[in-house]
Design a protein around this motif. Structure first.
Motif, PDB file in Angstrom:
ATOM      1  N   ARG A  64      39.462  36.221  54.499  1.00 30.16           N
ATOM      2  CA  ARG A  64      40.115  36.395  53.205  1.00 30.16           C
ATOM      3  C   ARG A  64      39.082  36.226  52.083  1.00 30.16           C
ATOM      4  NH1 ARG A  64      45.196  33.498  50.605  1.00 30.16           N
ATOM      5  NH2 ARG A  64      44.006  31.649  51.150  1.00 30.16           N
ATOM      6  N   ILE A  65      39.098  37.164  51.138  1.00 31.36           N
ATOM      7  CA  ILE A  65      38.173  37.108  50.000  1.00 31.36           C
ATOM      8  C   ILE A  65      38.948  36.601  48.792  1.00 31.36           C
ATOM      9  CG2 ILE A  65      36.677  38.482  48.477  1.00 31.36           C
ATOM     10  CD1 ILE A  65      35.631  38.637  51.276  1.00 31.36           C
ATOM     11  N   THR A  66      38.438  35.519  48.157  1.00 33.18           N
ATOM     12  CA  THR A  66      39.161  34.972  47.012  1.00 33.18           C
ATOM     13  C   THR A  66      38.460  35.262  45.680  1.00 33.18           C
ATOM     14  OG1 THR A  66      38.102  32.900  47.595  1.00 33.18           O
ATOM     15  CG2 THR A  66      40.413  33.149  48.214  1.00 33.18           C
ATOM     16  N   GLY A  67      37.188  35.658  45.737  1.00 28.72           N
ATOM     17  CA  GLY A  67      36.488  35.976  44.492  1.00 28.72           C
ATOM     18  C   GLY A  67      35.371  36.980  44.722  1.00 28.72           C
ATOM     19  N   LEU A  68      35.173  37.867  43.728  1.00 32.71           N
ATOM     20  CA  LEU A  68      34.098  38.865  43.804  1.00 32.71           C
ATOM     21  C   LEU A  68      33.408  38.904  42.442  1.00 32.71           C
ATOM     22  CD1 LEU A  68      36.025  41.849  45.476  1.00 32.71           C
ATOM     23  CD2 LEU A  68      34.242  40.471  46.579  1.00 32.71           C
ATOM     24  N   ALA A  69      32.086  38.976  42.436  1.00 35.53           N
ATOM     25  CA  ALA A  69      31.376  39.057  41.158  1.00 35.53           C
ATOM     26  C   ALA A  69      30.121  39.898  41.321  1.00 35.53           C
ATOM     27  CB  ALA A  69      31.003  37.659  40.672  1.00 35.53           C
ATOM     28  N   ALA A  70      29.768  40.623  40.254  1.00 33.41           N
ATOM     29  CA  ALA A  70      28.550  41.443  40.296  1.00 33.41           C
ATOM     30  C   ALA A  70      28.089  41.766  38.877  1.00 33.41           C
ATOM     31  CB  ALA A  70      28.802  42.715  41.091  1.00 33.41           C
ATOM     32  N   LEU A  82      33.380  47.611  42.037  1.00 30.57           N
ATOM     33  CA  LEU A  82      34.081  46.317  42.052  1.00 30.57           C
ATOM     34  C   LEU A  82      35.600  46.534  42.037  1.00 30.57           C
ATOM     35  CD1 LEU A  82      33.107  43.396  42.287  1.00 30.57           C
ATOM     36  CD2 LEU A  82      33.763  43.082  39.945  1.00 30.57           C
ATOM     37  N   GLU A  83      36.043  47.551  41.310  1.00 34.49           N
ATOM     38  CA  GLU A  83      37.485  47.846  41.300  1.00 34.49           C
ATOM     39  C   GLU A  83      37.948  48.210  42.719  1.00 34.49           C
ATOM     40  OE1 GLU A  83      38.884  51.312  39.150  1.00 34.49           O
ATOM     41  OE2 GLU A  83      40.928  50.964  39.879  1.00 34.49           O
ATOM     42  N   GLU A  84      37.175  49.081  43.364  1.00 36.23           N
ATOM     43  CA  GLU A  84      37.518  49.489  44.740  1.00 36.23           C
ATOM     44  C   GLU A  84      37.595  48.266  45.658  1.00 36.23           C
ATOM     45  OE1 GLU A  84      34.884  52.180  47.124  1.00 36.23           O
ATOM     46  OE2 GLU A  84      35.066  53.390  45.310  1.00 36.23           O
ATOM     47  N   GLN A  85      36.576  47.403  45.558  1.00 36.29           N
ATOM     48  CA  GLN A  85      36.532  46.205  46.404  1.00 36.29           C
ATOM     49  C   GLN A  85      37.718  45.292  46.106  1.00 36.29           C
ATOM     50  OE1 GLN A  85      32.626  44.569  45.455  1.00 36.29           O
ATOM     51  NE2 GLN A  85      31.596  45.903  46.940  1.00 36.29           N
ATOM     52  N   ALA A  86      38.035  45.155  44.811  1.00 39.76           N
ATOM     53  CA  ALA A  86      39.143  44.273  44.411  1.00 39.76           C
ATOM     54  C   ALA A  86      40.474  44.812  44.943  1.00 39.76           C
ATOM     55  CB  ALA A  86      39.182  44.143  42.890  1.00 39.76           C
ATOM     56  N   ARG A  87      40.648  46.124  44.883  1.00 40.60           N
ATOM     57  CA  ARG A  87      41.907  46.710  45.376  1.00 40.60           C
ATOM     58  C   ARG A  87      42.038  46.540  46.885  1.00 40.60           C
ATOM     59  NH1 ARG A  87      45.039  48.899  41.708  1.00 40.60           N
ATOM     60  NH2 ARG A  87      44.063  49.512  39.761  1.00 40.60           N
ATOM     61  N   GLU A  88      40.897  46.611  47.576  1.00 39.07           N
ATOM     62  CA  GLU A  88      40.974  46.441  49.029  1.00 39.07           C
ATOM     63  C   GLU A  88      41.237  44.977  49.420  1.00 39.07           C
ATOM     64  OE1 GLU A  88      37.537  47.657  51.351  1.00 39.07           O
ATOM     65  OE2 GLU A  88      38.418  46.780  53.172  1.00 39.07           O
ATOM     66  N   PHE A  89      40.509  44.038  48.807  1.00 39.80           N
ATOM     67  CA  PHE A  89      40.565  42.640  49.274  1.00 39.80           C
ATOM     68  C   PHE A  89      41.514  41.755  48.463  1.00 39.80           C
ATOM     69  CE2 PHE A  89      36.571  44.210  51.071  1.00 39.80           C
ATOM     70  CZ  PHE A  89      36.669  43.749  52.381  1.00 39.80           C
ATOM     71  N   MET A  90      41.973  42.251  47.304  1.00 40.94           N
ATOM     72  CA  MET A  90      42.901  41.500  46.445  1.00 40.94           C
ATOM     73  C   MET A  90      42.493  40.022  46.263  1.00 40.94           C
ATOM     74  SD  MET A  90      44.747  43.750  45.270  1.00 40.94           S
ATOM     75  CE  MET A  90      46.310  43.372  44.576  1.00 40.94           C
ATOM     76  N   ALA A 122      41.103  48.700  34.260  1.00 44.25           N
ATOM     77  CA  ALA A 122      41.347  49.339  35.566  1.00 44.25           C
ATOM     78  C   ALA A 122      42.251  48.488  36.455  1.00 44.25           C
ATOM     79  CB  ALA A 122      40.019  49.604  36.265  1.00 44.25           C
ATOM     80  N   LEU A 123      42.142  47.155  36.328  1.00 45.95           N
ATOM     81  CA  LEU A 123      42.915  46.271  37.218  1.00 45.95           C
ATOM     82  C   LEU A 123      44.159  45.694  36.534  1.00 45.95           C
ATOM     83  CD1 LEU A 123      40.023  44.322  39.043  1.00 45.95           C
ATOM     84  CD2 LEU A 123      41.461  46.137  40.004  1.00 45.95           C
ATOM     85  N   SER A 124      44.540  46.289  35.390  1.00 47.26           N
ATOM     86  CA  SER A 124      45.639  45.699  34.616  1.00 47.26           C
ATOM     87  C   SER A 124      46.987  45.755  35.346  1.00 47.26           C
ATOM     88  CB  SER A 124      45.749  46.357  33.240  1.00 47.26           C
ATOM     89  OG  SER A 124      45.911  47.742  33.424  1.00 47.26           O
TER      90      SER A 124
END
Ligand code: NAD
Ligand code: MG
Length: 379
Positions: free
Chosen positions: A27-33, A40-48, A66-68
């Motif tokens: 499980r991914i709880t945070g992403l940063a770059a 990053l949007e693609e990654q966020a949509r996949e891993f929530m 994009a993530l609104s």
């Protein structure tokens, strides 16, 4: 499985980490770059994940829009990266490139997270401070760099105090065997063409100059509490033996495999358990493994790094800052390949004082090293 935060998720290590996470169902709880908001949007949509951050403010604004339609929190800037690094999650994979990764790593340790460390510049510049905090917070520091993972794996089961020597392998990069005259005219494209590994541009140039191996000597000194004299660098063109240790009885233990960063990434995430096979190694296909001494006269960055860690204090920070600046100038076509090492060598003479330094001293030294390099090139 521990919940994972990935810093530098859009880069070479970051994306491979997400491949491992996908395969293992982590499980991914945070992403940063930095600035690639589309990825990053693609990654966020996949891993929530619960939160994401972009260092670049404009990119963060675009990502927020994009993530609104999601519940994902979007942060920006250095503070935003730190918010993700210290948010919900058990282990932080630190794969931001350069000294830019130091602060968020320290903040994550402070917040009690285990650290899977790809960002070697963190240990090169702030090694003493990072280790102090790791001890204080009683968290784990797990190496992701393939050589250091190999050393770490080879040491499993070795009694304390039995490590005599580290055999640190180097591919030799794209310019192994070239002469001084040939190196004078190599281009950015030549330098970015690594024979065995596909990596971000900064570390690829570091591999061509052998600075990467020098930084790794410093990284190993910090990770395994050895002196620089206990580390032997070997050029091993096939990148199959990822490093080895020699123990007190002369036994040499190594980790071998295909050159695939997913293996050390996975081990840092599953340690002490073992994960899945990504690619099988066939030694009969490889047939020959070769080992040679590095050319320390032509590839000066390696001995410069060894000298810097011998002197200790802020010397490693100084040469790291000079290198980050020089690599960026080289990538932008402002200096030639051989000038990178010349510039770093000059920075060794800037004699930074203080052995007992603070984080502010590290940043000041880094700034000074970069300014000096820029002035050198202008003048
Ligand atoms: P990369 O350039 O491909 O990726 C760097 C990542 O950091 C990107 O996601 C980028 O957006 C992010 N980033 C850059 N500046 C940032 C900042 N100020 N704030 C937040 N994020 C920022 O680099 P890479 O090849 O993945 O390497 C990452 C680190 O791992 C380096 O320290 C490198 O030495 C180390 N490493 C890489 C490899 C490899 O195979 N690529 C192997 C061993 C170690
Ligand atoms: Mg490495």
């Amino acid at each position: 499985m521990k919940d994972l935060i990935v810093l530098g998720s859009t880069g070479s290590i970051g994306t491979q980490t997400l491949t491992v996470a996908r395969k293992l169902g982590i499980r991914i709880t945070g992403l940063a770059a930095g600035s690639n908001y589309k990825l990053l949007e693609e990654q966020a949509r996949e891993f929530m994940p619960k939160s994401v951050a972009m260092f670049d403010e404009n990119a963060a604004k675009k990502l927020k829009i994009a993530l609104s339609d999601t519940d994902i929190k979007v942060f920006s800037g250095k503070d935003g990266i730190n918010a993700v690094a210290t948010g919900d999650g058990d282990i932080v994979l630190c794969a931001i490139v350069g000294i830019a990764g130091l602060d968020s790593t320290l903040k994550a340790i402070e917040a009690g997270k285990d650290i899977a460390l790809a960002n070697k510049e963190t240990l090169v510049t702030g090694g003493r401070l990072v280790k102090q905090k790791i001890k204080e917070k009683k968290v784990k520091l797990l190496p992701v760099d393939s050589e250091h993972s190999a050393i770490f794996q080879s040491l499993q089961g070795a009694p304390a105090g039995s490590l005599k020597k580290i055999l640190l392998t180097a591919s030799g990069g794209p310019f192994f065997g070239k002469t001084y005259n040939e190196l004078k005219s190599v281009t950015v494209k030549d330098a970015l063409n690594h024979p065995n590994w596909s990596m971000g541009s900064k570390i690829t140039i570091d591999s061509a100059t052998l600075m990467n191996k020098g930084l790794e000597v410093i990284e190993a000194v910090h990770l395994f509490d050895v002196s620089p004299e206990q580390i032997e660098v070997l050029v091993h063109r096939q990148s199959i033996l990822h490093s080895a240790v020699e123990l007190s009885d002369g036994a040499v233990i190594a980790e071998l495999g295909t050159p695939d960063m997913k293996v050390p990434i996975q081990y840092a995430l599953t340690y002490p358990d073992r994960g899945v096979t990504f690619e099988h190694l066939s030694l009969t296909d490889i047939k020959t493994l070769t080992f040679e001494k590095p050319d320390m006269k032509l590839f000066k960055c390696l001995p410069i790094c060894i000298e810097a860690i011998r002197r200790g204090g802020l010397y490693p920070t100084m040469i790291n800052g000079a290198n980050e600046e020089a690599v960026s100038l080289f990538l932008n076509g402002k200096i030639g390949f051989l000038q990178i090492a010349e510039i770093i060598e000059k920075s060794l003479d800037l004699s930074p004082v203080k052995n007992d330094f603070t984080l502010e001293d590290v940043y000041e030294t880094d700034k000074f090293a970069r300014e000096t390099v820029r002035n050198l090139i202008k003048g």
